[in-house]
Write a protein that holds these residues in place. Structure first.
Motif, PDB file in Angstrom:
ATOM      1  N   LEU A  76       0.848  -0.819   0.042  1.00 38.75           N
ATOM      2  CA  LEU A  76       0.067  -0.247  -0.095  1.00 38.75           C
ATOM      3  C   LEU A  76       0.425   1.483  -0.373  1.00 38.75           C
ATOM      4  N   ILE A 100      -2.218  -7.002  -8.248  1.00 39.28           N
ATOM      5  CA  ILE A 100      -4.172  -6.730  -7.461  1.00 39.28           C
ATOM      6  C   ILE A 100      -4.041  -8.618  -7.396  1.00 39.28           C
ATOM      7  N   ARG A 103      -2.462  -9.527  -3.989  1.00 41.89           N
ATOM      8  CA  ARG A 103      -3.348  -8.593  -3.154  1.00 41.89           C
ATOM      9  C   ARG A 103      -4.873 -10.049  -2.728  1.00 41.89           C
ATOM     10  N   ARG A 104      -5.631 -10.151  -3.891  1.00 48.41           N
ATOM     11  CA  ARG A 104      -6.658 -10.650  -4.464  1.00 48.41           C
ATOM     12  C   ARG A 104      -6.189 -11.726  -3.434  1.00 48.41           C
ATOM     13  N   PHE A 111      -8.068  -3.265   9.266  1.00 51.20           N
ATOM     14  CA  PHE A 111      -7.803  -2.132   9.580  1.00 51.20           C
ATOM     15  C   PHE A 111      -8.447  -1.670  11.310  1.00 51.20           C
ATOM     16  N   ALA A 115     -12.584   0.619   8.224  1.00 52.06           N
ATOM     17  CA  ALA A 115     -12.675   0.891   6.584  1.00 52.06           C
ATOM     18  C   ALA A 115     -13.808  -0.022   5.407  1.00 52.06           C
ATOM     19  N   TYR A 128     -17.078  -8.241  -0.708  1.00 52.86           N
ATOM     20  CA  TYR A 128     -15.957  -7.575  -1.683  1.00 52.86           C
ATOM     21  C   TYR A 128     -14.669  -7.595  -2.490  1.00 52.86           C
ATOM     22  N   ILE A 132     -14.455  -8.670  -6.670  1.00 51.33           N
ATOM     23  CA  ILE A 132     -13.585  -7.687  -7.768  1.00 51.33           C
ATOM     24  C   ILE A 132     -13.081  -8.465  -7.888  1.00 51.33           C
TER      25      ILE A 132
ATOM     26  N   ASP B 181      -8.854   5.676   4.087  1.00 45.93           N
ATOM     27  CA  ASP B 181      -9.231   3.961   4.410  1.00 45.93           C
ATOM     28  C   ASP B 181      -9.986   3.376   3.999  1.00 45.93           C
ATOM     29  N   VAL B 182     -11.199   3.291   3.375  1.00 45.03           N
ATOM     30  CA  VAL B 182     -11.952   3.073   2.429  1.00 45.03           C
ATOM     31  C   VAL B 182     -10.914   2.572   1.634  1.00 45.03           C
ATOM     32  N   GLU B 184      -8.043   2.867   1.209  1.00 48.50           N
ATOM     33  CA  GLU B 184      -6.642   2.070   1.157  1.00 48.50           C
ATOM     34  C   GLU B 184      -7.388   0.789   1.614  1.00 48.50           C
ATOM     35  N   ALA B 185      -8.297   0.276   1.814  1.00 49.12           N
ATOM     36  CA  ALA B 185      -9.219  -0.995   2.500  1.00 49.12           C
ATOM     37  C   ALA B 185      -9.357  -1.438   0.766  1.00 49.12           C
ATOM     38  N   ALA B 186      -9.967  -0.927   0.297  1.00 48.41           N
ATOM     39  CA  ALA B 186     -10.021  -1.337  -1.085  1.00 48.41           C
ATOM     40  C   ALA B 186      -9.167  -1.506  -2.154  1.00 48.41           C
ATOM     41  N   ARG B 187      -7.698  -1.159  -1.839  1.00 48.93           N
ATOM     42  CA  ARG B 187      -6.880  -1.998  -2.391  1.00 48.93           C
ATOM     43  C   ARG B 187      -6.360  -2.410  -2.052  1.00 48.93           C
ATOM     44  N   ALA B 188      -6.035  -2.654  -1.236  1.00 52.06           N
ATOM     45  CA  ALA B 188      -5.749  -4.006   0.050  1.00 52.06           C
ATOM     46  C   ALA B 188      -6.129  -5.270  -0.762  1.00 52.06           C
ATOM     47  N   PHE B 189      -7.688  -5.093  -0.687  1.00 48.27           N
ATOM     48  CA  PHE B 189      -7.663  -6.555  -1.115  1.00 48.27           C
ATOM     49  C   PHE B 189      -8.332  -6.773  -2.501  1.00 48.27           C
ATOM     50  N   GLY B 190      -6.757  -5.886  -3.901  1.00 54.60           N
ATOM     51  CA  GLY B 190      -7.013  -6.112  -4.881  1.00 54.60           C
ATOM     52  C   GLY B 190      -8.009  -5.044  -6.013  1.00 54.60           C
ATOM     53  N   SER B 191      -8.277  -4.354  -6.172  1.00 54.92           N
ATOM     54  CA  SER B 191      -9.261  -3.575  -6.257  1.00 54.92           C
ATOM     55  C   SER B 191      -8.564  -2.833  -7.642  1.00 54.92           C
ATOM     56  N   THR B 192      -9.058  -2.646  -8.913  1.00 61.48           N
ATOM     57  CA  THR B 192      -7.955  -1.934 -10.248  1.00 61.48           C
ATOM     58  C   THR B 192      -8.708  -0.512  -9.714  1.00 61.48           C
ATOM     59  N   GLN B 195     -12.464  -0.502 -10.856  1.00 60.28           N
ATOM     60  CA  GLN B 195     -13.465  -0.802  -9.775  1.00 60.28           C
ATOM     61  C   GLN B 195     -13.520  -0.434  -8.818  1.00 60.28           C
ATOM     62  N   MET B 196     -11.955   0.770  -8.646  1.00 61.16           N
ATOM     63  CA  MET B 196     -12.422   1.511  -7.360  1.00 61.16           C
ATOM     64  C   MET B 196     -12.951   2.377  -7.707  1.00 61.16           C
ATOM     65  N   VAL B 200     -16.381   2.206  -5.084  1.00 55.45           N
ATOM     66  CA  VAL B 200     -16.051   3.132  -3.875  1.00 55.45           C
ATOM     67  C   VAL B 200     -16.424   3.954  -4.231  1.00 55.45           C
TER      68      VAL B 200
END
Lengths: 417, 276
Positions: A76, A100, A103-104, A111, A115, A128, A132, B181-182, B184-192, B195-196, B200
């Motif tokens: 991140l 990506i 991470r997936r 967090f 979040a 979610y 994705i 933070d939201v 960031e969370a979406a990024r951490a789960f692997g959003s392109t 998708q972000m 989001v």
């Protein structure tokens, strides 16, 4: 089997990060580098391994770089130098696509501030990570339901995050990370925003879940008790660097240096705390303007049996007991005649150790005096609570105490964002 | 203060007459043609529906999204438009506003998204928006006539210029206000990044974006009278002829018509905000 391997991982923020790295390699300190180059060291050459199925805790105070470190692990934040191997693959060298993918598939995250997506139901929040990835509706609904069930939130699928308490929201955060079935869970101060009782429950439940799921967990916290309770191994961070890694036992038995020792030693608080840390703001009577009636009323209001008398400059004149004050009212005399001088005084830096016997023998509060001026008072209760609950002292402080520097307490790291 | 003479006027005229119109004339003609047919089509729909039916539709919509009060107001307002014999003009004004707002949304929201994602885009876009909002509208009425002739099309164009900025600004703001933070969370789960945006950022920015669209509609309505000066038909031209013939009554009748449309559109678009 090693799941995560972190090698010389460094993050420098500022105008010239590369220069910061070379200064670090020369062995310069965080402060020196900030002064010399204007760069802030986030993480300083961290190296550690996390084994598959291990619960690894990184503990440090705010500003120690632990939150940055965990974000370097899933990129991140992009590291300045060093490498992070996840299952042997270096995440720092991956292109966007494989990052990506990694991470997936491999990295779930929880967090500190939950979040969650406020516009989605709990069910949709947990889905979610699967959504994705393009997993079809039926399968992801099932997996999400399982995860929601696993964290004990069955029945709340159609609620929205704002309708849930903090503890429940964090369960959703955990379920979201569990739903994707990733081997690794990154938990950034996951329980720090919860109140103590809920936090304890969550810790217990996480340990229970871990018994079943056997994930590889990288957990960040500023709370030593939490670290000792949860971690198979613990790394302690200071100023961006890892100062010691070991099991709870090892860290408690052989602290690597004084810094670690200061956390883990069962510190005798009476030696560390001084008068200033436990004193409270005194209720006083001002001799030049207040008479015995004011004194009686004030003691009645506060429910105390004696009160210190000061002059306008806050210079301590003496102590007035309620009996004497009542007498003075009856006889219509001034306060001066009844002032007693048989109270005990202490300086701001008198150790608590010395105050304990004093407090035991006197019936009056101890006056904390500086340059003849009254700065605060200490009653027995404040000494006891100071000894027992380091936190309460600072929480209960009032104006007088706020000016004092609170003692360094490893558990008082505060929130780090 | 005239140490030297700045021939901005001559330059501009030369640029417009000798280069812009000969070179890009066909391009502007094509755009004008498209906007013109869109305008005609919408105008046709609004006039082919009997006023009674349209009123029922609007009142029902107002009731559904904004409640009884707004529905009642819409009914009275539309009855008023009919009773002062300005129904056709009202529909012409609406058609211009719909087309201009449509263009503002289609062009403004993507630009807003883009400037939320890129600092350098924002640095360019922001002064352009300031310019669009502060330049007196009469100034761009002139080139609008030159490029698109008289009538509804230049009116749509100048309304678009004036009304687009809030759409861009509030889209930009809305996306930037999505909690870090939201994201960031979406990024951490692997959003392109796509998708972000879709899953989001846009949903969370939607209330703010809708406020921008609402503002765009309001600004578009406020351009009705000015647009009438370049031949836009509708309520604005009624007010304009009231001004030129010093007919207070006519001006008021037309002006009230604009207010009625403004309030109905404002309440309905505000009511359209998503429930979550």
């Amino acid at each position: 089997m090693k799941k995560i391997e972190v090698r010389n991982l460094t993050k420098v923020f500022g105008p010239s990060p590369k220069k910061g790295v070379s200064l670090l390699k020369e062995g310069k300190s965080k402060d020196a580098i900030l002064k010399e180059s204007g760069n802030t060291v986030g993480v300083n050459q961290a190296t550690f391994d996390v084994n598959a199925g291990e619960f690894f805790v990184i503990m440090g105070l705010s500003g120690s770089g632990k939150s940055t470190l965990i974000r370097l692990v899933n990129r991140l934040i992009d590291p300045t130098s060093g490498s992070v191997l996840i299952d042997g693959e270096d995440i720092t060298k991956m292109n966007t696509k494989s990052l990506i993918e990694t991470r997936r598939a491999k990295l779930g995250m929880v967090f500190q501030r939950f979040a969650l997506l406020p516009h989605r139901t709990i069910q949709k929040n947990v889905e979610y990570g699967l959504e994705i990835q393009g997993i079809d509706t039926k399968e992801r609904e099932e997996k999400a339901k399982e995860a929601i069930h696993a964290v004990g939130l069955a029945g709340y699928e159609n609620s929205y995050p704002e309708e849930l308490s903090g503890g429940m929201q964090q369960r959703v955060g955990l379920a979201r990370a569990l739903a994707t079935d990733s081997d690794i869970l990154l938990m950034d101060e996951a329980f720090s925003a919860l109140d103590p009782l809920i936090r304890k429950d969550m810790q217990d439940e996480l340990l229970e879940l871990q018994d079943k799921l056997n994930k590889t967990i990288l957990f960040i916290t500023h709370d030593l008790d939490e670290a000792l309770k949860l971690g198979d191994r613990i790394a302690i961070m200071k100023d961006g660097a890892i100062v010691q890694i070991g099991t709870s036992e090892e860290i408690m038995r052989e602290p690597a240096n004084d810094y670690v020792a200061s956390f883990v030693q069962d510190v005798d608080r009476s030696k560390v705390l001084v008068a200033e840390n436990v004193m409270k703001k005194p209720d006083v009577v001002t001799s030049s303007k207040d008479g015995p009636r004011v004194a009686v009323r004030r003691m009645k209001e506060k429910g105390i049996s004696s009160i210190f008398v000061v002059d306008r400059g806050n210079v301590l004149k003496g102590l007035l007991t309620i009996e004497d004050a009542v007498k003075a009212v009856d006889l219509d005399l001034t306060l001066d005649k009844y002032l007693r001088q048989d109270y005990r005084i202490a300086k701001k830096d008198t150790p608590l150790e010395e105050l304990i016997p004093v407090a035991a023998e006197t019936n009056y509060p101890i006056a904390v005096v500086e340059n003849e001026r009254l700065r605060g008072i200490i009653v027995r209760v404040s000494i006891l609570s100071g000894l027992g609950l380091g936190k309460e002292v600072t929480n209960h402080s009032d104006k007088q105490l706020d000016e004092a520097t609170p003692i360094e307490d490893p558990k008082l790291g505060g929130d780090e964002t | 203060m005239n140490y030297f003479y700045l021939p901005l006027e001559e330059w501009t005229n030369d640029f417009v007459n000798d280069w812009l119109i000969p070179t890009l004339g066909p391009f502007f003609d094509a755009i004008g043609g498209m906007i013109g047919s869109l305008l005609e089509w919408i105008n046709w729909i609004l006039t082919v529906i009997p006023p009674e039916i349209l009123t029922i539709i609007v009142v029902a919509l107002a009731w559904y999204v904004a409640g009884k009060g707004v529905a009642l107001f819409s009914l009275i307002g539309l009855l008023y438009l009919g009773s002062v014999d300005l129904w056709a003009e009202g529909m012409q004004t609406l058609a211009i506003i719909f087309v201009a707002t449509f263009l503002s949304i289609v062009i403004g929201i993507p630009i807003g998204i883009w400037s939320a994602k890129s600092e350098s885009v924002q640095r360019i876009v922001r002064p352009v928006l300031d310019f669009m909002q502060t330049l007196p509208s009469f100034v761009y009425l002139i080139p609008a006539i030159l490029l698109f002739g008289l009538g509804g099309v230049p009116a749509v164009i100048s309304t678009f210029v004036f009304a687009t900025p809030p759409c861009v600004r509030l889209t930009n703001l809305g996306i930037r206000q999505v909690p870090g933070d939201v994201v960031e969370a979406a990024r951490a789960f692997g959003s392109t990044s796509g998708q972000m945006l879709v899953k989001v950022q846009l949903p969370l920015a939607l209330p703010t974006i809708m406020a921008g669209v609402n503002q765009t509609i309001m600004l578009a309505l406020s351009m009705a009278v000015i647009a009438a000066m370049i031949g836009a038909p509708g309520l604005g031209s009624i007010v304009l002829s009231g001004i030129s013939s010093v007919n207070v009554g006519l001006g008021l009748v037309g002006g009230l018509g604009i207010v009625v449309l403004a309030i109905i559109l404002d309440r309905i678009t505000q009511g359209l905000k998503p429930e979550r």
